[in-house]
Design an enzyme around this catalytic site. Structure first.
Site, PDB file in Angstrom:
ATOM      1  N   ASP A   1      50.677  35.564  40.674  1.00 50.24           N
ATOM      2  CA  ASP A   1      49.829  35.801  41.844  1.00 50.24           C
ATOM      3  C   ASP A   1      50.316  37.056  42.551  1.00 50.24           C
ATOM      4  OD1 ASP A   1      48.176  33.530  41.558  1.00 50.24           O
ATOM      5  OD2 ASP A   1      49.669  32.266  42.528  1.00 50.24           O
TER       6      ASP A   1
ATOM      7  N   ASP B   1      41.764  33.655  39.898  1.00 50.44           N
ATOM      8  CA  ASP B   1      41.452  32.706  40.967  1.00 50.44           C
ATOM      9  C   ASP B   1      40.175  33.106  41.701  1.00 50.44           C
ATOM     10  OD1 ASP B   1      43.807  31.343  40.327  1.00 50.44           O
ATOM     11  OD2 ASP B   1      44.966  32.382  41.866  1.00 50.44           O
TER      12      ASP B   1
END
Length: 178
Positions: free
Chosen positions: A131, A149
């Site tokens: 991330d 995402d």
């Protein structure tokens, strides 16, 4: 000797549209993997680059699911999420093949597919998801996320919108026939 039986137009056109949906998902996977690779190679774990007063690039690893759900597991969650992703990918491929002309429905599935594959690649390659996008305000932080995402979230929102539109069409149709 070639079979001279005429084939249905819908049957012959499906793979072409199916291919376009797959190419859209592939574009998401490529963008996701390129950006993850860039930030994984450019930042140290936990390092942040401040971009705006409410946004940073960072490098974090998520062994769990969305919002770090089950991140505290002892590694078994990697395989659980891998199995779930593989099942979702199979279902989405089937739906894209069977309904290639439903624009909003297939757009949503394509975004979800690209995101699922992007995060699956991370789980298989690293054991966690990379991330790098971090939004915050004052002391409030939204969990870090990535391009995959975004694809999954946008795809889910579009899928909900598609279902709302489908229900409205059915209500209007039922009202006309009542």
């Amino acid at each position: 000797m070639p079979d001279n039986k005429p084939q249905s137009t819908a049957r012959t056109r499906k793979p072409g549209h199916f291919t376009y949906w797959l190419l859209g998902a592939l574009a998401i996977v490529v963008a996701d993997q390129l950006t993850k690779g860039y930030f994984d190679g450019s930042l140290k774990y936990g390092e942040r680059w401040n971009i705006l007063p409410f946004f940073d690039f960072t490098l974090l690893y998520n062994p769990g699911a969305a919002f770090s759900f089950l991140a505290d597991g002892q590694g078994w969650q990697r395989w659980l999420f891998t199995i779930i992703a593989l099942g979702a990918i199979g279902l989405i491929l089937n739906l894209l093949y069977r309904h290639p002309r439903q624009l909003l429905f297939c757009t949503s599935l394509t975004a979800i597919l690209g995101g699922a594959v992007g995060n699956l690649v991370d789980r298989m390659q690293h054991g966690h998801v990379i991330d790098f996008l971090l939004f915050y305000w004052d002391s409030w932080y939204f969990p870090a996320f990535n391009i995959a995402d975004i694809g999954i979230s946008v795809g889910a929102a579009l899928l909900i919108l598609d279902e709302i539109r489908r229900m409205r069409r059915e209500r209007r149709k039922a009202a006309r026939h009542a």
